[in-house]
Design an enzyme around this catalytic site. Structure first.
Site, PDB file in Angstrom:
ATOM      1  N   GLN A  83       2.753  -5.640   9.533  1.00  0.00           N
ATOM      2  CA  GLN A  83       1.818  -4.563  10.258  1.00  0.00           C
ATOM      3  C   GLN A  83       1.875  -5.210  12.524  1.00  0.00           C
ATOM      4  OE1 GLN A  83      -0.058  -1.284   8.953  1.00  0.00           O
ATOM      5  NE2 GLN A  83      -0.072  -1.030  10.795  1.00  0.00           N
ATOM      6  N   LYS A  97      -2.439   1.706   3.227  1.00  0.00           N
ATOM      7  CA  LYS A  97      -1.183   1.193   2.226  1.00  0.00           C
ATOM      8  C   LYS A  97      -1.032   0.373   0.709  1.00  0.00           C
ATOM      9  CE  LYS A  97       1.444   1.018   6.175  1.00  0.00           C
ATOM     10  NZ  LYS A  97       1.538   0.460   7.824  1.00  0.00           N
ATOM     11  N   SER A 142      -5.179  -1.997  13.048  1.00  0.00           N
ATOM     12  CA  SER A 142      -4.326  -2.166  11.727  1.00  0.00           C
ATOM     13  C   SER A 142      -5.214  -2.480  10.136  1.00  0.00           C
ATOM     14  CB  SER A 142      -4.117  -3.548  11.759  1.00  0.00           C
ATOM     15  OG  SER A 142      -2.922  -3.330  12.933  1.00  0.00           O
TER      16      SER A 142
END
Ligand code: NAP
Length: 277
Positions: free
Chosen positions: A96, A52, A45
């Site tokens: 997430q 991102k 993650s």
């Protein structure tokens, strides 16, 4: 000759277009921001979240980062989402996944304002009836891959393997919007290889490493591989046995470098669209 669909190149094109759009909007005093929330420290993650943030920085979108401890309660997370929903400077909210066991992910997704997220049931409904709205990033990215590679969808038979809410189902609706004839296959589908052999476009989101062999492919079909896995040598691979399948296709996405890079590009696209509204 097989066309290798280059997701890296196409996602870069999209990011460059967005970067220009964002710069134009900045001159008019408009700014976009994405809030990214991670609960816990799952290493995979963290990689996704960092990618991102990097994409936001490249395009010129602000990124607000919330790194919450593993023991965060559902109420605490919902309170943060509520605060960000009400913040007009935030155009997109990304929580997430996966979330720790004490938090109900569906409840959190439903709590995000529909104009700030692609998974909200209201957006799924809009997709069904053909209204504009935030669309789940991976299927939206696949449509861009096909369009920008000059692959016609209208009138083609598209078989999608997988019916998840984030890939298979929205993918089917988007292909329908492009006037393809759509079949959805899943774990209870019978005679899967025969069915796949009728596909002009085969989209594979089955979540099983290298499951699809040449036996599933009609000569000259287009194959889109959504899967991401690590093989026994820790190398990235997809749901499709690429080396065996590629020679039978007219176009195919590799893994890595196919669908994967498009997901982030479309998240950025959604965020910019939300700013423009
Ligand atoms: P998922 O929720 O596990 O769904 C898998 C689907 O495949 C289900 O609908 C399942 O059917 C079906 N299936 C499983 N075994 C089958 C079989 N033997 N024959 C036919 N259908 C079968 O997976 P997902 O979230 O959609 O993701 C699919 C893959 O894409 C995963 O590898 C994931 O890592 C990858 N992914 C990649 C990206 C990206 O950015 N590239 C984004 C999202 C996901 P049932 O519904 O009957 O169980």
């Amino acid at each position: 000759m097989t066309q290798i669909i280059d997701g890296k190149k196409i996602s870069q094109e999209i990011k460059d277009e967005l970067r220009e759009q964002v710069a134009e909007q900045k001159k008019l005093g408009k700014e976009a921001a994405l809030a990214v929330i991670q609960v816990g420290t799952d290493p995979a993650s963290s990689v996704y979240v960092n990618n991102k943030k990097k994409a936001c920085a490249y395009i010129g979108i602000g990124s607000l980062s919330y790194e919450l401890p593993e023991e965060t309660t559902e109420e605490e997370l919902l309170a943060l989402v509520e605060k960000l929903n009400g913040d007009a400077s935030v155009n997109g909210i990304l929580v997430q996944l996966p979330l720790p066991a004490q938090i109900n992910a569906d409840k959190v997704i439903r709590a995000i304002a529909p104009e700030k997220d692609g998974f909200h049931p209201e957006n799924v409904g809009k997709l069904v009836i053909g209204e504009p709205g935030f669309v789940s990033c991976t299927p939206a990215g696949i449509i861009q891959l096909l369009k920008r590679s000059g692959i016609k969808m209208e009138g083609k038979h598209c078989v999608i393997i997988g019916r998840s809410n984030i890939v298979g189902k929205p993918m089917a609706l988007l292909m329908l919007r492009e006037n393809a004839t759509v079949t959805i296959a899943h774990s209870k589908t019978q005679n899967l290889p025969e069915l796949c052999k009728t596909a002009d476009i085969l989209i594979v989101a089955i979540g099983k490493p290298q499951f699809i062999t040449a036996d599933y492919i009609k000569e000259g079909a287009v194959v889109i591989d959504v899967g991401i896995h690590r093989d026994e040598n820790n190398k990235l691979c997809g749901d499709v046995r690429y080396d065996e399948v590629a020679p039978h296709t007219s176009a195919i996405t590799p893994v890595p470098g196919g669908v994967g890079p498009m997901t982030i590009a479309m998240l950025m696209h959604n965020c910019v669209e939300s700013m423009l509204q």
